[in-house]
Design an enzyme around this catalytic site. Structure first.
Site, mmCIF file in Angstrom:
data_model
loop_
_atom_site.group_PDB
_atom_site.id
_atom_site.type_symbol
_atom_site.label_atom_id
_atom_site.label_comp_id
_atom_site.label_asym_id
_atom_site.label_seq_id
_atom_site.Cartn_x
_atom_site.Cartn_y
_atom_site.Cartn_z
ATOM 1 N N HIS A 262 54.955 -45.874 -79.451
ATOM 2 C CA HIS A 262 56.406 -46.145 -79.607
ATOM 3 C C HIS A 262 56.877 -47.256 -78.632
ATOM 4 C CE1 HIS A 262 57.074 -44.538 -75.541
ATOM 5 N NE2 HIS A 262 56.364 -43.536 -75.794
ATOM 6 N N GLU B 80 52.924 -36.500 -77.381
ATOM 7 C CA GLU B 80 52.454 -36.793 -76.285
ATOM 8 C C GLU B 80 51.842 -35.666 -75.674
ATOM 9 O OE1 GLU B 80 50.862 -39.137 -74.870
ATOM 10 O OE2 GLU B 80 52.225 -40.550 -73.835
#
Length: 190
Positions: free
Chosen positions: A10, A89
């Protein structure tokens, strides 16, 4: 035929700028982060130009990855990304939301763990590697995946057969694309 994976981290977030552990918490992309997502999309568009295979587009469920995926989707004319929880994550447990300095002060005896991104109550490296291994095993054809810094280290390290310490030292720049294919991981840059 082995999967050909295009992995994207990201774009920069507010918490990245503040050097905060995000883990499973979230923070919005910065203006730079949105530009990095556009850069990743441009790199990806060039890489996919000659591909005639069916493409799968996947993203982590976390907002920063989904926001990056939407930008990539718009710039590459891809279908809506499928959310895959395994791309999330690595959880930092009680370190989520804290700055690196706050963690060093509160957990001074965990310097090695801090460098390995492994909080005493967070997701372990082995658990993260296991979930990523299962994700990798399920992939085929051409895959575009938007994920995160630590998870991308674990994924690339596992794919290359690297020991934990070496995997956790892999670079995690934003605005690039990693091509994972036929036993190699190549970084594609603008």
């Amino acid at each position: 035929m082995p999967a050909e994976i295009y992995l994207i981290r990201h774009g920069e977030t507010e918490w990245n700028k503040e050097k905060r552990f995000q883990g499973n918490m979230d923070s919005p992309l910065t203006d730079l982060g949105r530009r990095q997502a556009v850069s990743s999309a441009q790199i990806l568009a060039r890489a996919l130009k000659e591909k005639n295979q069916t493409l799968t587009f996947q993203t982590s469920p976390l907002g920063r990855a989904r926001e990056t995926a939407v930008i990539i989707q718009e710039h590459c004319a891809l279908s809506k990304p499928v959310i895959d929880l395994r791309l999330r994550e690595k959880s930092m447990g009680s370190w989520d939301g804290l700055t690196h300095e706050e963690v060093k002060v509160r957990w001074p005896d965990h310097q090695h763990n801090w460098k390995m991104r492994e909080a005493p109550d967070g997701e372990t490296f082995d658990l993260c590697r296991d979930r990523i291994s299962k994700w990798l095993g399920d992939q085929s054809g051409v895959v575009v995946a938007v994920s995160h810094g630590v998870t991308s280290r674990v994924l690339r390290g596992h794919y290359l057969g690297l020991p934990r310490e070496e995997a956790m030292r892999l670079p995690v720049p934003q605005g690039v694309v990693w091509r994972i294919y036929r036993g190699k991981v190549d970084v594609l840059e603008s």
